[in-house]
Design a protein around this motif. Structure first.
Motif, short mmCIF file in Angstrom:
data_model
loop_
_atom_site.label_atom_id
_atom_site.label_comp_id
_atom_site.label_asym_id
_atom_site.label_seq_id
_atom_site.Cartn_x
_atom_site.Cartn_y
_atom_site.Cartn_z
N LYS A 253 -8.25 5.08 9.56
CA LYS A 253 -9.34 5.88 9.19
C LYS A 253 -10.27 6.01 10.15
N ASN A 254 -10.60 4.87 10.69
CA ASN A 254 -11.28 4.94 11.97
C ASN A 254 -10.99 3.36 12.49
N SER A 255 -11.75 2.97 13.64
CA SER A 255 -11.50 1.75 14.19
C SER A 255 -12.12 0.57 13.43
N SER A 256 -12.77 1.15 12.44
CA SER A 256 -13.17 -0.40 11.60
C SER A 256 -12.71 -0.21 10.02
N THR A 257 -11.90 0.77 9.75
CA THR A 257 -11.52 1.05 8.44
C THR A 257 -9.96 1.46 8.40
N LEU A 258 -9.08 0.57 7.41
CA LEU A 258 -7.84 1.01 7.15
C LEU A 258 -7.79 1.52 5.46
N SER A 259 -7.05 2.44 4.95
CA SER A 259 -7.09 2.70 3.47
C SER A 259 -5.57 2.80 2.99
N GLY A 260 -5.55 2.39 1.83
CA GLY A 260 -4.08 2.49 1.12
C GLY A 260 -4.00 2.68 -0.33
N ASN A 261 -3.16 2.79 -1.01
CA ASN A 261 -2.99 3.17 -2.39
C ASN A 261 -2.01 2.00 -3.03
N LEU A 262 -2.47 1.53 -4.10
CA LEU A 262 -1.52 0.69 -4.81
C LEU A 262 -0.52 1.54 -5.55
N PRO A 263 0.89 1.04 -5.70
CA PRO A 263 1.88 1.68 -6.13
C PRO A 263 1.53 2.29 -7.80
N LYS A 264 1.91 3.26 -8.07
CA LYS A 264 1.57 3.92 -9.54
C LYS A 264 1.95 2.97 -10.56
N GLU B 87 0.15 -2.66 7.65
CA GLU B 87 0.56 -2.88 6.15
C GLU B 87 0.00 -4.05 5.35
N LEU B 88 0.02 -3.68 4.18
CA LEU B 88 -0.47 -4.71 3.37
C LEU B 88 0.59 -5.23 2.37
N THR B 89 0.85 -6.67 2.16
CA THR B 89 1.81 -7.07 1.03
C THR B 89 1.15 -7.74 -0.04
N ILE B 90 1.48 -7.31 -1.42
CA ILE B 90 0.68 -8.17 -2.53
C ILE B 90 2.04 -8.83 -3.32
N GLU B 91 1.88 -9.93 -3.65
CA GLU B 91 2.77 -10.63 -4.25
C GLU B 91 2.41 -11.53 -5.17
N ASN B 92 3.12 -12.13 -6.34
CA ASN B 92 3.03 -13.34 -7.21
C ASN B 92 4.26 -13.75 -7.52
N ASP B 93 4.01 -15.11 -8.51
CA ASP B 93 5.20 -15.35 -8.81
C ASP B 93 6.23 -14.62 -9.80
N PHE B 94 5.62 -13.64 -10.31
CA PHE B 94 6.26 -12.87 -11.34
C PHE B 94 6.82 -11.22 -10.82
N LEU B 95 6.40 -11.10 -9.44
CA LEU B 95 6.85 -9.60 -8.93
C LEU B 95 7.18 -9.95 -7.42
N GLU B 96 8.12 -9.25 -7.18
CA GLU B 96 8.81 -9.18 -5.78
C GLU B 96 7.56 -8.66 -4.91
N THR B 97 7.72 -9.09 -3.73
CA THR B 97 6.91 -8.59 -2.58
C THR B 97 6.70 -7.15 -2.42
N VAL B 98 5.75 -6.28 -2.46
CA VAL B 98 5.56 -5.05 -2.72
C VAL B 98 4.62 -4.82 -1.25
N LYS B 99 5.43 -3.99 -0.25
CA LYS B 99 4.68 -3.54 0.96
C LYS B 99 3.95 -2.15 0.91
N ILE B 100 2.78 -2.09 1.02
CA ILE B 100 1.90 -0.97 1.07
C ILE B 100 1.81 -0.50 2.61
N PRO B 101 1.92 0.67 2.88
CA PRO B 101 1.31 1.27 4.17
C PRO B 101 -0.01 1.36 4.22
N LEU B 102 -0.71 1.17 5.29
CA LEU B 102 -2.10 1.42 5.45
C LEU B 102 -2.36 2.62 6.41
N THR B 103 -3.34 3.27 6.05
CA THR B 103 -3.59 4.43 6.91
C THR B 103 -5.08 4.27 7.82
#
Length: 451
Positions: free
Chosen positions: A276-287, A258-274
């Motif tokens: 892809k292979n042993s050297s790559t994960l992928s994800g999508n930011l919330p719309k 997973e990846l979390t992104i945050e700043n002082d103006f937004l609650e922490t957003v948790k993003i699942p990571l997929t």
């Protein structure tokens, strides 16, 4: 209705005359000629290949000339050459080019590649290797490459460095081809072959390929997984950009990332990571994520992963190891706010102590405020910093004083701003405003507290 096209008289006359004079070639027609004949005593004709701009000489096993060739060269009558190569040449580790000149057809050049029967000579005997997948996973191979410094591949392309070919012992399939990086130690050429992060743990055979010739390096290279290591990302994204990838080493298909992104103006957003292979994960930011600057944190099985040190150092201290979602591509980014007293040192991967300025939220009005603003183009005339009081929403503009503080030999520059007495103590949003168009950054990721 038939249409008729009328040629100018002079053009028509020239056309008729050209047809009558057979030695005149009409405009637009190129005469095909044999440019060059190239032969070498002791080398069969079929072992010499003449291409459009290359001459390849494959020497037989019993070639008696050593490292020297005295070719027989015949040129078409339209061409001449002043090259010393026609008198013979030593080819070992040389870059050779034969230039032909023509006042009629222009000059042309041939690269000459001389390939001995055994062009690859290993300095050390074949041996077994064990490789653990990590950023510096590599093998160093001392070897001698006989022949010219350039050779040619099966497809006819010029080759400058050898390639390590790894073949999976179970499947018999080529797993990867690794280009060598050359160095020289005590007169012996060494080639370093760095293993890619996505190579699967398994057992391989290894061959050194130099052009079209192969030499076995090892009958057994065991590749094993190492600890998980992720490279930090640095994304300058637009609102419509949602997809991203994270690279690393030893990523497992069985783990939850997973990846979390945050700043002082937004609650922490948790993003699942997929995976892809042993050297790559992928994800999508919330719309619906708003524009702004966000700190990124990586998780494996719910536990925080610290990105690998040698990849994060400079990025981290430039404020680049995060997400920056902007309204437009050349919008300035307010990356770090600090003060002169926050100057610190970190140990670089090269062993040097380097300065950096630590980002701060608690701001002392007794010293200048410093801002690292990232933008494209030349240094603008305007470099303001705007503070917005969170409670009153009143804005205060701080003009650039002309002073600056540089780190990394001036590659990163912090501009200096004086906090005027009319700015009351309190909590503030911060923005950079630059250039004649008053381009305004997204608000700084942290709330500043001025005391």
């Amino acid at each position: 209705m038939k249409k008729f096209f009328y040629l100018p008289l002079c053009f028509a006359m020239c056309f008729i005359q050209c047809k009558e004079k057979k030695d005149i070639i009409p405009v637009g027609i190129i005469k095909e000629i044999d440019v060059i004949e190239f032969s070498v005593p002791g080398v069969a004709e079929e072992n010499i290949i003449i291409g459009k701009d290359i001459i390849v000489v494959n020497l037989p096993e019993n070639y008696s000339g050593g490292d020297f060739i005295k070719p027989n060269i015949r040129l078409a009558k339209e061409y001449s050459t002043r090259s010393d190569l026609i008198n013979g040449f030593n080819f070992q580790d040389k870059k050779l080019s034969l230039l032909l000149e023509s006042t009629i057809l222009g000059s042309r050049s041939y690269t000459i590649c001389v390939i001995p029967f055994h062009p690859v000579k290993l300095v050390e005997a074949a041996k077994d290797y064990k490789i653990v997948i990590e950023p510096d996973a590599s093998i160093n191979v001392p070897l001698t490459l006989n022949g010219t410094s350039e050779t040619v591949s099966d497809s006819g392309k010029i080759v400058y460095d050898p390639i390590l070919i790894l073949t999976n012992k179970t499947t018999g399939l080529v797993a990867t081809r690794i280009n060598g990086e050359k160095s020289e130690v005590n007169g012996v050429k060494n080639f370093n072959f760095k293993f890619p992060p996505n190579i699967a743990p398994d057992e391989y055979t290894a061959d050194i390929l130099w052009g079209t010739k192969k030499e076995m390096l090892s009958n057994k290279i065991v590749v094993e997984s190492g600890p998980l290591k992720l490279r930090p990302g640095s994304w300058n994204m637009l609102p419509d950009d949602k997809y991203f990838e994270i690279s690393g080493y030893n990523i497992s298909s069985k783990e939850k990332y997973e990846l979390t992104i945050e700043n002082d103006f937004l609650e922490t957003v948790k993003i699942p990571l997929t995976f892809k292979n042993s050297s790559t994960l992928s994800g999508n930011l919330p719309k619906d994520i708003p524009t702004g600057n966000y700190k990124a944190t990586y998780l494996e099985g719910g536990k925080i992963i610290n990105p690998i040190d040698h990849e994060i150092t400079i990025l981290k201290y430039m404020g680049d190891d995060n997400f920056f979602i902007r309204d437009y591509s050349n919008q300035p980014v307010l990356k770090i706010i600090s003060q002169p007293s926050q100057k610190k040192l970190f140990q670089s991967t090269m062993g040097f102590s380097l300065d950096y300025f630590e980002s701060v939220k608690e701001i002392s009005r007794n010293e200048p405020l410093m801002a690292y603003i990232n933008r494209t183009g030349a240094f603008p005339d305007k470099n303001d910093l705007v503070l917005v009081n969170i409670d009153t929403r009143k804005e205060y503009t701080l003009n650039y004083t002309g002073d600056f503080y540089g780190i990394f030999d001036g590659f990163v520059v912090f501009l200096s701003y004086k906090i005027s007495p009319d700015i009351p103590d309190g909590k503030y949003e911060a923005y950079a405003v630059t250039g004649s168009n008053n381009d305004r950054s997204e608000k700084y990721s942290q709330v500043l507290s001025i005391k």
